[in-house]
Design an enzyme around this catalytic site. Sequence first.
Site, PDB file in Angstrom:
ATOM      1  N   ARG A 157      25.560  39.143  46.982  1.00 18.77           N
ATOM      2  CA  ARG A 157      26.587  38.910  45.766  1.00 18.77           C
ATOM      3  C   ARG A 157      26.109  39.038  44.467  1.00 18.77           C
ATOM      4  NH1 ARG A 157      30.392  33.419  45.556  1.00 18.77           N
ATOM      5  NH2 ARG A 157      31.534  34.297  43.448  1.00 18.77           N
ATOM      6  N   HIS A 180      44.546  37.418  47.311  1.00 17.68           N
ATOM      7  CA  HIS A 180      44.237  37.452  45.708  1.00 17.68           C
ATOM      8  C   HIS A 180      45.040  38.268  44.840  1.00 17.68           C
ATOM      9  CE1 HIS A 180      39.814  36.238  46.667  1.00 17.68           C
ATOM     10  NE2 HIS A 180      40.488  35.353  47.088  1.00 17.68           N
ATOM     11  N   TYR A 238      43.749  35.287  40.282  1.00 14.25           N
ATOM     12  CA  TYR A 238      43.010  36.297  40.274  1.00 14.25           C
ATOM     13  C   TYR A 238      43.846  37.625  39.587  1.00 14.25           C
ATOM     14  CZ  TYR A 238      39.635  34.847  43.714  1.00 14.25           C
ATOM     15  OH  TYR A 238      38.498  33.939  43.989  1.00 14.25           O
TER      16      TYR A 238
END
Lengths: 444, 444, 444, 444
Positions: A98, A204, A258
Amino acid sequence: MTTQEGIKIVTIGGGSSYTPELVEGFINRYDELPVRELWLVDIEAGREKLEIVGNMAKRMVKKAGVPMEIHLTLNRSMALQNADFVTTQMRVGLLDARVKDERIPLQHGLIGQETNGAGGLLKGLRTIPVLLEIAEEMQELCPDAWLINFTNPAGMVTEALLRYSKHDKVIGVCNVPFNMHMTISKLLHADMKRVHINFAGLNHMLYGTNVYLDGEEVTGRVLELLGNPDSQMTMKNIAPLPWNPRFLKALGVVPCPYHRYFYKTKEILEEELEAFKDGQTRAEIVKELEDSLFALYKDETLDIKPPQLEKRGGAYYSDAACNVISSIYNDKKDIQVLNVKNNGSITGIDDDSAVEVSCVVTKQGPVPLTIGELPVQVQGLVQQIKSFERVGAEAAVTGSYDKALLALTINPLVSSDDLAEVVLQELLEAHKEYLPSFFQKSTI
Amino acid sequence: MTTQEGIKIVTIGGGSSYTPELVEGFINRYDELPVRELWLVDIEAGREKLEIVGNMAKRMVKKAGVPMEIHLTLNRSMALQNADFVTTQMRVGLLDARVKDERIPLQHGLIGQETNGAGGLLKGLRTIPVLLEIAEEMQELCPDAWLINFTNPAGMVTEALLRYSKHDKVIGVCNVPFNMHMTISKLLHADMKRVHINFAGLNHMLYGTNVYLDGEEVTGRVLELLGNPDSQMTMKNIAPLPWNPRFLKALGVVPCPYHRYFYKTKEILEEELEAFKDGQTRAEIVKELEDSLFALYKDETLDIKPPQLEKRGGAYYSDAACNVISSIYNDKKDIQVLNVKNNGSITGIDDDSAVEVSCVVTKQGPVPLTIGELPVQVQGLVQQIKSFERVGAEAAVTGSYDKALLALTINPLVSSDDLAEVVLQELLEAHKEYLPSFFQKSTI
Amino acid sequence: MTTQEGIKIVTIGGGSSYTPELVEGFINRYDELPVRELWLVDIEAGREKLEIVGNMAKRMVKKAGVPMEIHLTLNRSMALQNADFVTTQMRVGLLDARVKDERIPLQHGLIGQETNGAGGLLKGLRTIPVLLEIAEEMQELCPDAWLINFTNPAGMVTEALLRYSKHDKVIGVCNVPFNMHMTISKLLHADMKRVHINFAGLNHMLYGTNVYLDGEEVTGRVLELLGNPDSQMTMKNIAPLPWNPRFLKALGVVPCPYHRYFYKTKEILEEELEAFKDGQTRAEIVKELEDSLFALYKDETLDIKPPQLEKRGGAYYSDAACNVISSIYNDKKDIQVLNVKNNGSITGIDDDSAVEVSCVVTKQGPVPLTIGELPVQVQGLVQQIKSFERVGAEAAVTGSYDKALLALTINPLVSSDDLAEVVLQELLEAHKEYLPSFFQKSTI
Amino acid sequence: MTTQEGIKIVTIGGGSSYTPELVEGFINRYDELPVRELWLVDIEAGREKLEIVGNMAKRMVKKAGVPMEIHLTLNRSMALQNADFVTTQMRVGLLDARVKDERIPLQHGLIGQETNGAGGLLKGLRTIPVLLEIAEEMQELCPDAWLINFTNPAGMVTEALLRYSKHDKVIGVCNVPFNMHMTISKLLHADMKRVHINFAGLNHMLYGTNVYLDGEEVTGRVLELLGNPDSQMTMKNIAPLPWNPRFLKALGVVPCPYHRYFYKTKEILEEELEAFKDGQTRAEIVKELEDSLFALYKDETLDIKPPQLEKRGGAYYSDAACNVISSIYNDKKDIQVLNVKNNGSITGIDDDSAVEVSCVVTKQGPVPLTIGELPVQVQGLVQQIKSFERVGAEAAVTGSYDKALLALTINPLVSSDDLAEVVLQELLEAHKEYLPSFFQKSTI
């Protein structure tokens, strides 16, 4: 389902720091959802975490006094045998991956995030092949079991599972709808039960198309409240950048947190670049949080979910998973917002694509409510992200460099074909180890 | 149509520097398309140019020896009476407005261009009300006449005419398809007749989905040739920035020159900012070109279209208009690429929206060929621009500040709701004079 | 809704013999659905029946001990004022009209029935203008009230209300889905709660696409059971002609009792012709039943719904109405099968058309579940009846003889354009009094 | 295509009495369509006819003086090698099978016809497996060749080829559109070139949605003319039963001759039952016609197509085939009405289904024009026949008795499930020899 003897649940990525949430969810629902066996599965690299979390889970169950067996294993196939529900919450490459998903794009001036843009694509490329493998195993070992995925990017992952796996009992879950429902209720100073929201879009990329309070439409009022810079709806992992109130009014539907990536790209990028310089990207923060969480979990006196877990950002994820499992098991026919096959629910999106919409959850699984046409002002963006997800899923399945480049270039957060190529090459190289299908042939 | 006595054509914006192209087009086609009267119409502010160009047109006709009457007038209604075809090529606010459309967004770091992004929206807001007024007059004065529009942004303009005007005989034309056909033929070293291209998309967002040479598909070869930085297909007004060859291959369909705005946003912006600094935006260059063209047109010995006109950028625009007029008049049933009502041609785009697709042109007007689904990798972008065009058209018709802000924010070239508001306010103020519906009420 | 003071319900056609069912339904649900006022409205011709039924209703309420006011009136506008729900159950022309709807087609060898074929069309032509008038009044006098229609032909009537009325809060209800659910449960020897059926189609053209028992699909088993000539599912008004078991298996979905009109046209016609000869068409039987029911209702000692009412055929109609009212009032979000705007629920049927599908009933009204494509083998028939309903609704609204002839000829139960004309002329003449829009101008 | 050396055409069912039409067609078009080799292929049972017709073809070619080679063969694979175009015009089971298709349904009171109803289904069941086999061979032996099918039922056959064959270069042709164009032109006393008709629908279910004369719409006038009982448009094989003029006006679009089966079922049935009694069904008449045609063909002095052939009913079938071949070969881009994959042309019909619509014929094959929504009054019937064709095609491919029963029962010309079963069993038994897939397993 061999439900007469209680339910068997398998959690893949069981060593996750989120697992105590899930365990708490099952404990709290034990009366309606009698889980007989919970199998926490992980890979060799996660063995230590699995043991820590698993022991914590055992303490939680003991403390609660429910007859739920906790099994820890690295043998996925054994765990899947005759499962009723399988939840997936893995991170291929762990948090180090990540960090790369976030930092490499930022090095080139692009937004770096694990579900959107370049980072989201790469997370999809790493994750999808693993999930397809799990679905294939399920088809053999527990063909009637539902796969409840909350691994991100849940939109692209569900798209891939629906299109490329024979196992069609697949549901994607996310905590965004619950968070929106809760935040909006708070803004309205109303109990969540009094507030009803029609949700439609993608993961999202979810819109609340109508908000009702006690049956009366209050969408305009909610948009006005959200336009107030002091009352921002957001998530732990998204900076609470205030919406332009005039734009929000004109949009006419409630965006999800988002959506800032798309309607406030400039501001998000500036904020991320700041964090990048300080070594404080979200991944880096989460790494610290996780370390301290695992330190807590090691404490053998801890037998309840510690409050610190909430900061982690995934609050209500496990609620979402537990709720859908319970509604299927109990044929509740309640409404939940889930990632499912469109099948005509949203006009203009392919029948076989994944959408995130309000569904009725029956014993036979979720059935999407009819949405019809999305408002014209949001149709385009939704379709663009859907194109990205479809091409990205195809890249993951085929290991095609060209498809990956195509997915990245058509993503609205990426501003150039040449830049896309530079960033893609760097990301592929960085994640080489977790992208076998891209590297076993000479694709670059 | 009172065609027994020859055709009556009305050109609104007749004082344009392009008019000699149109006149040449009619002269060259006189045998098949006997234009009896050509009415050049302009407004008071264009009186001088109308006279210069009109006299030039008269000399051209005389030199060619065709019995075509040229009428010059500021009285639009009189001109429209019993017209057979009406062409529109006006620029509301003249080139000074274009300078603003280009420079104001650039001042804020956004692409400035007259058909895309903020500039395109503003040009639409100024132009659409005027064209709707013309369509309304036509409905009364020449209800059977076709309106052939080549005023930009032709996509948004055609969208507005199809949705908001009762006069449904409307066609949008553009020179992009012809340019693509010509350039691709050159790349293939083949006569244009041997090359067949299936075109589909929107105005300035047009894809060649399949290219055939002598009946054999050569799309892959064309994409390879276009990936060569030495053989770029572009227009006079778009920098020939080279495509990333790997991306082009992955895209699988031939993009139009304007697609650079979306797939090479970063590079286009850098190039525009350079021009901006040098006072050399496209509008500024065109202004100089126009001055020198009108200087030429004044020369009473000039009686043919001067070669310098080609640099102006609209080459083949008038060919496109003349061709569609001739095919309708002669029921040619040939294939032309036009902006028409979708009516199901492209799956997933609203039936009532404008699309730019290959059409068969019959005496009853153009009929789009069935396109079906666009390739998934381009669907999203096309839908996003269609959303922009629909919301932009609605803003133009209603004079709604909120709709204008919404259109601008959802445009993929605009990266922030707050920035959109700043740029919009500045642009509206700058064009105040030409936006009566935005200012007669207190909208801001 | 002024729900704090209890609910106001208006029942138009209140003098119907069904009314005691409705009253019983409200009494039984009083705890969850506190009806404060029930207004029974009828026309002058129904005054006597209204009084008989109304007094019976008052006795029922008194006996039950619930504080529900029963109002009887011929003044519809007064009744509609501030209503919360309006139910409609009228028969324009009373049972004498039904006798004509049934007998005239049969005289010409065509099926005569009040919801299908020629009889159904004529009932639609008489009824739709009256319901549109009611909807218009509601728009003014109680704009937030829901119109719950159970007047047949409910499919064509709901189609007309959705397309031609501004009042869009319209729901069509029918007892067929409940009957199917009940019958299938009996065949499976299971409590109705254990049986779940996905329903989709049109009114009186409803399919059970999947049947589940305790969550397991049993559609094949149900079709086998239904193929047994001893276990026929039917309604009071449809002869229990046995299905061909091989056909039923091949059909793959559960037809509704009315499907016999289309899959057993020959047998139904033979059976009707027999009844026709004996003066025993359904209308004639019902007339006798009604007479004896009203004789019962006159008995001032009767204060509960008499068991004889069940023979009348509309059993569960009022349950359907009471359930939908209660679910809206209580925001139950349960699943009911209702006639609503399609909005994309069934692929390939116009968004604005009425369909009969499983819906979630929320405080904001019913939301159809996503059905997607109907199985190919039933698509065609459903579309054909939808064409009939749409053209029939247009005929009713316009009073166009040509549209009525068109509707009749395209109906699959009518075998000839010439025969359609003969029957139509005779029916129009017979119902002249109730078809003002067809006769005020010289249409024939 | 090895077109530099001239074209190779293969005609399967070459022994047909129609072949001289086809040969004449190629001779007349030789200048634009230089056929080098024409291979006439037949099966053993047709050997004698093949020789008679083949020799006649050779005499025709010789007389015309064109260098076209005629090859006669029973070896299909050899013939297909490197073919450019393959035409198919076979009758599996010969005319004796047609006699059964017509007489068996009539024995049970059902319409007997070779393209509609029970007879059409059975012809499809016999024919489709053979055509799929041919398509498979083509895929191997001449993958670039177009299969031009004019074997009936062309709608169901094209549906099957498009859905179940890998060879997607398939076109269905029919002479109905040409006949309609010609008849309507005659009614308008106009040359066919002045008349333009938009065609849309399915094979033998084709509508002229708009008719134009010299560019002006005259659909209403044409419907009025067609309503005149003296000016009926029909085919050799369909009784010229007059349309009801009021219905025709209301229909608003021009039906094809075969629509009488659906809008005049009663009259057609009566007329057929009359012919049935007299032993004069169409098949029986055709048998006599064929006998006398072959007697003529045997005459070695005959070297032109005899005028008697026109009575046979297939006039213009071969024109349709020759025209589509020439347009593909010459990239003519003219408009022809063909059976092709829908791909979105008609809204609401599956993308992968066959439709009969106006197409532009390019070197890459036919591209359907965009039709959009069919008028509501004809949508339903078209969809119903499409359902029949799809289920019928599936029955043919799978050899499933149940699917065949389903197809027959949902056909609007069949009025009962039980009757369908009786007729189907009798027909299957009668055609046993030509239905291997139905009989190799124990399906009944």
